[in-house]
Design a protein around this motif. Structure first.
Motif, mmCIF file in Angstrom:
data_model
loop_
_atom_site.group_PDB
_atom_site.id
_atom_site.type_symbol
_atom_site.label_atom_id
_atom_site.label_comp_id
_atom_site.label_asym_id
_atom_site.label_seq_id
_atom_site.Cartn_x
_atom_site.Cartn_y
_atom_site.Cartn_z
ATOM 1 N N TYR A 35 0.834 -1.196 0.000
ATOM 2 C CA TYR A 35 0.000 0.000 0.000
ATOM 3 C C TYR A 35 0.873 1.252 0.000
ATOM 4 O O TYR A 35 0.656 2.181 -0.778
ATOM 5 N N ASN A 48 -15.277 1.033 -7.769
ATOM 6 C CA ASN A 48 -16.148 0.423 -6.794
ATOM 7 C C ASN A 48 -17.482 1.170 -6.805
ATOM 8 O O ASN A 48 -17.515 2.391 -6.707
ATOM 9 N N CYS A 54 -18.614 4.045 -4.702
ATOM 10 C CA CYS A 54 -17.986 5.322 -5.071
ATOM 11 C C CYS A 54 -16.722 5.676 -4.292
ATOM 12 O O CYS A 54 -16.485 6.822 -3.986
ATOM 13 N N VAL A 55 -15.891 4.697 -4.006
ATOM 14 C CA VAL A 55 -14.642 5.043 -3.349
ATOM 15 C C VAL A 55 -13.432 4.671 -4.203
ATOM 16 O O VAL A 55 -12.773 5.534 -4.762
ATOM 17 N N ASP A 56 -13.134 3.381 -4.328
ATOM 18 C CA ASP A 56 -11.934 2.977 -5.067
ATOM 19 C C ASP A 56 -12.069 3.250 -6.557
ATOM 20 O O ASP A 56 -13.114 3.010 -7.154
ATOM 21 N N ASP A 108 -6.746 5.920 -7.166
ATOM 22 C CA ASP A 108 -6.973 6.393 -5.811
ATOM 23 C C ASP A 108 -7.834 5.336 -5.123
ATOM 24 O O ASP A 108 -8.979 5.126 -5.506
ATOM 25 N N ALA A 109 -7.259 4.642 -4.156
ATOM 26 C CA ALA A 109 -8.013 3.532 -3.571
ATOM 27 C C ALA A 109 -7.525 3.243 -2.159
ATOM 28 O O ALA A 109 -6.461 3.708 -1.746
ATOM 29 N N CYS A 110 -8.304 2.443 -1.442
ATOM 30 C CA CYS A 110 -7.989 2.122 -0.052
ATOM 31 C C CYS A 110 -6.805 1.158 0.029
ATOM 32 O O CYS A 110 -6.288 0.697 -0.976
ATOM 33 N N ALA A 111 -6.418 0.852 1.253
ATOM 34 C CA ALA A 111 -5.241 0.021 1.477
ATOM 35 C C ALA A 111 -5.397 -1.361 0.845
ATOM 36 O O ALA A 111 -4.471 -1.881 0.221
ATOM 37 N N ILE A 112 -6.576 -1.961 1.010
ATOM 38 C CA ILE A 112 -6.773 -3.312 0.467
ATOM 39 C C ILE A 112 -6.747 -3.284 -1.057
ATOM 40 O O ILE A 112 -6.071 -4.089 -1.710
ATOM 41 N N GLN A 130 -14.379 -9.552 6.196
ATOM 42 C CA GLN A 130 -14.858 -8.165 6.191
ATOM 43 C C GLN A 130 -15.602 -7.918 4.876
ATOM 44 O O GLN A 130 -14.986 -7.554 3.878
ATOM 45 N N ASN A 169 -17.250 -5.597 3.703
ATOM 46 C CA ASN A 169 -17.073 -4.300 3.047
ATOM 47 C C ASN A 169 -15.723 -4.165 2.354
ATOM 48 O O ASN A 169 -15.470 -3.203 1.651
ATOM 49 N N ARG A 170 -14.834 -5.128 2.550
ATOM 50 C CA ARG A 170 -13.517 -5.085 1.900
ATOM 51 C C ARG A 170 -13.421 -6.002 0.682
ATOM 52 O O ARG A 170 -12.451 -5.965 -0.055
ATOM 53 N N CYS A 186 -13.192 -4.333 -2.620
ATOM 54 C CA CYS A 186 -11.910 -3.639 -2.754
ATOM 55 C C CYS A 186 -10.856 -4.607 -3.288
ATOM 56 O O CYS A 186 -10.099 -4.285 -4.204
#
Lengths: 142, 398
Positions: free
Chosen positions: A14, A35, A38-40, A61-65, A118, A120-121, A124
């Motif tokens: 990451y 995603n 509307c995040v990753d 632009d995305a989360c750690a996972i 998880q 919600n992950r 991702c």
């Protein structure tokens, strides 16, 4: 695999992602994958020659996972034939979706073997794999 | 305040996602249950007691909404499933008929998707132009910038009263005045302001307005379209069917009902309407001024405390609503939100459906904490405590 080791590998990918930044070479096939929540938002770009993945890169632009999974995926797929890549993609997706899978083909991607806990992950982790599927389809239809 | 009225808070949840939806007080839930257990019937159809009771309850909510936003008459209140349907009805039921190629519609880059996409689709359909009011250094829409953006082609100004990421409160009274002076239609998306600040559609010269009940303590799936009576008369409904027609014959002649009933095709969300009515009563009993004051106090407190936490960037400290957009430096917003969930703290991460705001603030994603009546300083303290433990964000990542 030890939980701490898994976390260290994920965080390393990451914070210092492998092959982040796209190439100017027009031979690369690039797709955008987002995603729905509307995040990753990532672009995955792959150079395929004679049925072999020569290079894989990404940006976005995305989360750690999501970021780390894209990074690990790129590292894992380089040098693989498209057939080998397909097997990896399928097994990774099965692992995330709690279906039977063959961990022996997943190499470092095995660090995501508990992401299913998880919900919600999950999207991702799967996002880069959706992109690579699109890329392989595009390549077939070229 | 009033925390005892919200049974869900007993679970210990710290709910800071009121911009997305709000908790329901027991009286609203009871009112909905009462309809389902005591007098379930359809509206406008029956000749028996329970059905008549439904009619009375259902139509009384129209008056409550009229009073809440100070509309001129009950018939200006249309029940919809929410802000999205309201705005779509305005755009495709009215604007599509009266706007022409190259007419300009003025919005801003901090609008929610439902006040952007319908206009973009209308651009595709009939060639209108979508223009953006410049945002100021606080990412807010000022009256001056609205004035500057108006051209002789501007036919509509369509703005959120309060925006859902930045939380700036637009001066709708002044903007409404300018719109009137320039013969421009004024549409207001009140999704984030309803139940938080006062709205007077007559004072602000608002031509159309939409909001949802679930963001003001009411049920989901119910909302309101307000339109000036003469404009609603010229607006086409997007749905046809039972309950909205006066008659139809085999020779294809037909007549629709009057406004507002011509917009309410099919069996309506009766429980939703009745629940919304109770939510309005509840909010007015507390008082909108008091609610707004409470939210502002919480925001000021949260901003001052957040500033003491290292590596926190706040994007909207100067706006006057209970919304704070922030990030931990170098941490993706979703990772922060998932970390806070470990402390039972609910914040929203992402772009909050305001997908073109990134052009202005330079980042695509933020965490958003949005406050409402039942939030407390003690809850804010817990958020601060959690954010102080930011080194642990990735500890439980797998």
């Amino acid at each position: 695999m030890d939980e701490k080791l898994k976390r260290d590998i994920i965080l390393e990918h990451y914070q210092n992602p492998f092959h982040k930044g796209l190439s100017d070479n027009p031979e690369y096939i690039t797709v955008n994958s987002r995603n729905a929540s509307c995040v990753d938002n990532i672009n995955v770009s792959v150079l395929i020659d004679d049925g072999v993945i020569i290079d894989a890169r990404f940006d976005g632009d995305a989360c750690a996972i999501c970021t780390s999974a894209t990074s690990v995926m790129a590292k894992t797929l380089i040098g693989k034939t498209l057939d080998e890549a397909k097997v990896i993609v399928e097994n990774f997706e099965n692992m995330i979706n709690e279906k039977e899978y063959d961990s022996s083909v997943l190499e470092e991607l095995n660090v995501y073997d508990t992401v299913y806990r998880q919900p919600n992950r999950k999207t991702c982790a799967l996002l880069p794999f959706r992109a690579i599927r699109d890329i392989m389809n595009k390549n077939e239809n070229k | 305040m009033n925390r005892d009225d919200f049974p869900i808070l007993e679970t210990g949840i710290i709910y800071f996602d009121n911009g997305a939806t709000t908790m329901k007080p027991k009286c609203v839930v009871d009112k909905v249950v009462e309809y389902y257990t005591e007098y379930t019937s359809n509206a406008h159809r029956g000749d028996y007691d329970t059905s008549l009771r439904v009619d009375k309850e259902y139509e009384s909510v129209r008056t409550k909404v009229k009073n809440l936003i100070n509309a001129a008459r009950d018939e200006e209140i249309v029940f919809t499933k929410g802000t999205t349907e309201s705005l779509n009805t305005i755009v495709f039921g009215y604007m599509q008929k009266i706007l022409k190629k190259n007419d300009e519609v003025l919005i801003s880059k901090s609008e929610h998707a439902s006040n952007v996409l319908p206009w973009m689709i209308l651009k595709e359909k009939i060639g209108i132009e979508v223009k953006y009011v410049d945002l100021d250094e606080n990412y807010a829409v000022t009256v001056e910038n609205v004035k500057r953006a108006i051209t002789d082609k501007t036919k509509v100004i369509s703005l959120a009263h309060v925006t859902n990421v930045i939380g700036d409160i637009r001066d709708i009274v002044e903007i409404g005045k300018i719109a009137k002076e320039n013969n421009i239609l004024f549409v207001v998306d009140a999704a984030q302001s309803i139940g938080h600040v006062k709205i007077d559609v007559q004072k602000a010269n608002i031509d159309f307005l939409g909001f949802s009940a679930h963001k003001m303590l009411g049920p989901t799936g119910i909302g309101v379209l307000y339109g000036k009576y003469e404009l609603l008369n010229e607006t086409d409904t997007l749905e046809y069917g039972g309950g909205m027609n006066a008659f139809f014959e085999s020779d294809c002649s037909y007549e629709l009902k009057e406004v507002p009933w011509k917009f309410e095709a099919g069996t309506q969300n009766i429980a939703g309407v009745i629940g919304m009515g109770r939510a309005i009563d509840y909010i007015l009993k507390i008082g909108l001024d008091k609610i707004h004051e409470h939210e502002l106090e919480l925001k000021k407190y949260a901003v001052s405390e957040l500033k003491k936490v290292p590596n926190i960037k706040i994007y909207n400290e100067n706006t006057d609503s209970g919304i704070i957009a922030f990030n931990i430096d170098k941490v993706f917003s979703q990772d922060t939100a998932i970390f806070l969930n470990r402390f039972n703290i609910c914040v929203r991460s992402g772009n909050h459906c305001a997908k073109i705001l990134k052009d202005e603030i330079g980042i695509t994603n933020t965490c958003r904490a949005s406050f409402y009546v039942y939030n407390t300083k003690e809850e804010v303290d817990k958020l601060i405590e959690a954010l102080k433990r930011q080194d642990e964000v990735y500890d439980n990542i797998v």
